[in-house]
Design an enzyme around this catalytic site. Structure first.
Site, PDB file in Angstrom:
ATOM      1  N   ASP A  16    -109.999  -7.323  69.147  1.00 48.59           N
ATOM      2  CA  ASP A  16    -109.660  -5.675  69.349  1.00 48.59           C
ATOM      3  C   ASP A  16    -108.645  -5.521  68.033  1.00 48.59           C
ATOM      4  O   ASP A  16    -108.283  -6.316  67.591  1.00 48.59           O
ATOM      5  CB  ASP A  16    -108.856  -5.510  70.508  1.00 48.59           C
ATOM      6  CG  ASP A  16    -109.924  -5.456  71.675  1.00 48.59           C
ATOM      7  OD1 ASP A  16    -111.071  -5.159  71.582  1.00 48.59           O
ATOM      8  OD2 ASP A  16    -109.568  -5.961  72.889  1.00 48.59           O
ATOM      9  N   TYR A  73    -108.222 -17.564  74.315  1.00 51.39           N
ATOM     10  CA  TYR A  73    -107.290 -16.400  73.906  1.00 51.39           C
ATOM     11  C   TYR A  73    -105.977 -16.388  74.669  1.00 51.39           C
ATOM     12  O   TYR A  73    -105.896 -17.398  75.746  1.00 51.39           O
ATOM     13  CB  TYR A  73    -108.003 -15.166  74.874  1.00 51.39           C
ATOM     14  CG  TYR A  73    -109.222 -14.687  74.434  1.00 51.39           C
ATOM     15  CD1 TYR A  73    -109.096 -13.807  73.277  1.00 51.39           C
ATOM     16  CD2 TYR A  73    -110.523 -14.752  74.685  1.00 51.39           C
ATOM     17  CE1 TYR A  73    -110.368 -13.173  73.009  1.00 51.39           C
ATOM     18  CE2 TYR A  73    -111.547 -14.463  74.221  1.00 51.39           C
ATOM     19  CZ  TYR A  73    -111.905 -13.583  73.364  1.00 51.39           C
ATOM     20  OH  TYR A  73    -112.766 -13.144  73.127  1.00 51.39           O
ATOM     21  N   TYR A 111    -114.456  -9.509  78.113  1.00 45.04           N
ATOM     22  CA  TYR A 111    -113.387  -8.575  77.593  1.00 45.04           C
ATOM     23  C   TYR A 111    -112.252  -9.192  78.439  1.00 45.04           C
ATOM     24  O   TYR A 111    -112.014  -9.145  79.785  1.00 45.04           O
ATOM     25  CB  TYR A 111    -113.787  -6.986  78.086  1.00 45.04           C
ATOM     26  CG  TYR A 111    -114.844  -6.635  77.416  1.00 45.04           C
ATOM     27  CD1 TYR A 111    -114.894  -6.092  75.943  1.00 45.04           C
ATOM     28  CD2 TYR A 111    -116.160  -6.611  77.705  1.00 45.04           C
ATOM     29  CE1 TYR A 111    -115.665  -5.350  75.161  1.00 45.04           C
ATOM     30  CE2 TYR A 111    -117.130  -6.078  77.075  1.00 45.04           C
ATOM     31  CZ  TYR A 111    -116.975  -5.444  75.856  1.00 45.04           C
ATOM     32  OH  TYR A 111    -118.037  -5.051  74.906  1.00 45.04           O
TER      33      TYR A 111
END
Ligand SMILES: [Zn+2]
Ligand SMILES: [Zn+2]
Length: 442
Positions: A264, A331, A403
């Site tokens: 992002d 992440y 996501y």
């Protein structure tokens, strides 16, 4: 039919230059070119008919006339002259219209355009008018040519050989650096420089930079006060930062930036970085000092972006990157909770998410550019650490394409389960970083 008889019939039907006659017998004999083949056949026919003429046979004279006119064969004309017979003017070749005479000029022009490019290998491509190719096909069918080759072949070999000699560079058929496109019938020579590929990995150290250029949302790229007339939503992108110096060094026309997925705009890309390939279109320079170029990119990037050493790459590397889009990712995300949460609650989240399949409907925030679908993505492991009574850090290793922000906030029930749904508390994703893109070895 015998070779000489066939040659005679061909010349009787049409004027043919040495090249175009010899080409019909290209597979016979070797170590000689089509022009030599054609000349040899005309010589043999001339000798045969000279003999006939000397012995007073009428056919000898008419055949010598044919060789002088339709064969443009000077020796036949000389013999007729010496025997006090007249020959009419030479006729232009039915197949090539005499254009093989221009090969040296075409080669000169090709060398001129090649001068502006760096290349290790080249290929000559020939474009002929359809009507010319059809005429040759008909000719071959009519005379049952079984050992010939095409005009395109002969042009490309003749021109190619001369370029090899002048440049001392080899012709390459599968992956040439440049293609010299020659159109003998218009005299045009066009250079096509094939793309150059380099690969590396990048880190994005600063938030707020998109991976590729975004057109301004207000004006769609035309330029308006909101974007300061740049037409861009963000003043720079990872792609532009990396590609700028590379484009300059190579003198290319533009680039395509290929990466193994994307983060992002507000996420950093850390750890070992994200693999990418830059495809430089129409480069003029391709012998690059990649170490030097890497340093140049990193210096210009001013610690917003950092790349690892660039390496030479191929189109296959791009394909491999595309396959890696679903590759595992690691992440890190900070989460703010609406109320205080206990260590036990965070443990429960980690336990529920580890080895879990997440049902995720296309997030509301990207619905305007992505199809509305439900995807299932797998989480290999999740770890949570409490940083404050209402704040935690979550590290997660998952299938690419999950996501993460929606995994935290639940996206109004479109992502199930989510951190918010497990704890039944409003959860807000804060800073997000990609720590690793795990490429499968191929
Ligand atoms: Zn010809
Ligand atoms: Zn604008």
């Amino acid at each position: 039919m015998e070779i000489l008889e066939k040659t005679h019939e061909m010349l009787e039907a049409h004027p043919l230059c040495d090249h175009c006659l010899g080409r019909q017998f290209a597979l016979l004999g070797y170590g000689l070119d089509d022009q030599q083949r054609g000349k040899t056949l005309k010589l043999l026919l001339t000798m045969k008919n000279h003999q006939l003429a000397l012995s007073g046979k009428k056919a000898g004279f008419s055949n010598l006339r044919l060789l002088a006119v339709n064969g443009s064969f000077d020796m036949a004309a000389e013999i007729l002259k010496n025997m006090r017979k007249r020959a009419r003017k030479k006729k232009e070749c039915y197949l090539c219209q005499g254009l093989f005479k221009n090969v040296d000029t075409l080669v000169e022009n090709a060398l001129k355009v090649l001068e502006n490019y760096e290349y290790a290998t080249f290929l000559v491509g020939i474009e002929l008018p359809t009507i010319v190719e059809e005429r040759e096909d008909e000719f071959k069918a009519r005379f049952e040519v079984a050992y010939g080759e095409s005009m395109r072949n002969e042009f490309s070999r003749d021109i190619g050989k001369k370029i090899v000699k002048a440049t001392e560079k080899p012709a390459e058929y599968k992956k040439p650096d440049v293609v010299v496109l020659v159109r003998p019938f218009t005299g045009e020579v066009i250079l096509q420089s094939n793309p150059l590929y380099v690969r590396g990995t990048y880190k994005k150290l600063l938030r707020g930079i998109p991976q590729s250029m975004w057109l301004c949302r207000s004006c769609g790229g035309r330029g308006c006060p909101k974007c300061d007339n740049t037409g861009k939503q963000y003043s720079e992108s990872v792609e532009e930062i990396i590609a700028g110096p590379i484009l300059k060094k190579t003198g290319g026309e533009n680039v395509s930036f290929h990466a193994a997925g994307r983060e992002d705009v507000d996420a950093r890309m850390l750890g070992t970085g994200r693999p990418f390939v830059i495809e430089i279109k129409k480069p003029r320079k391709r012998f690059l000092d990649l170490k030097n170029l890497t340093e140049l990119v990193n210096k210009d990037a001013q610690e917003k972006v950092e790349i690892s050493i660039l390496c030479a790459a191929t189109k296959d590397d791009v394909r491999q990157l595309k396959r890696a889009e679903g590759a595992q990712k690691i992440y890190k995300v900070f989460i703010d909770f609406e109320r205080n949460v206990s260590n036990e609650e965070l443990d429960a989240v980690a336990k529920t998410l580890t080895k879990a399949s997440i049902r995720q409907q296309t997030p509301l925030r990207v619905l305007h550019r992505r199809a509305d679908l439900i995807r299932e993505k797998y989480i290999y492991e999740a770890h949570l650490k409490r940083l404050a009574p209402n704040r935690a850090e979550m590290k997660i290793r998952c299938q690419g394409g999950l996501y993460i922000k929606e995994l935290v906030n639940g996206d109004e029930g479109r992502t199930i389960p989510s951190v918010a749904s497990i704890l039944n508390v409003e959860s807000k994703p804060l800073e997000l970083d990609v720590l690793k893109v795990i490429m499968e070895e191929s």
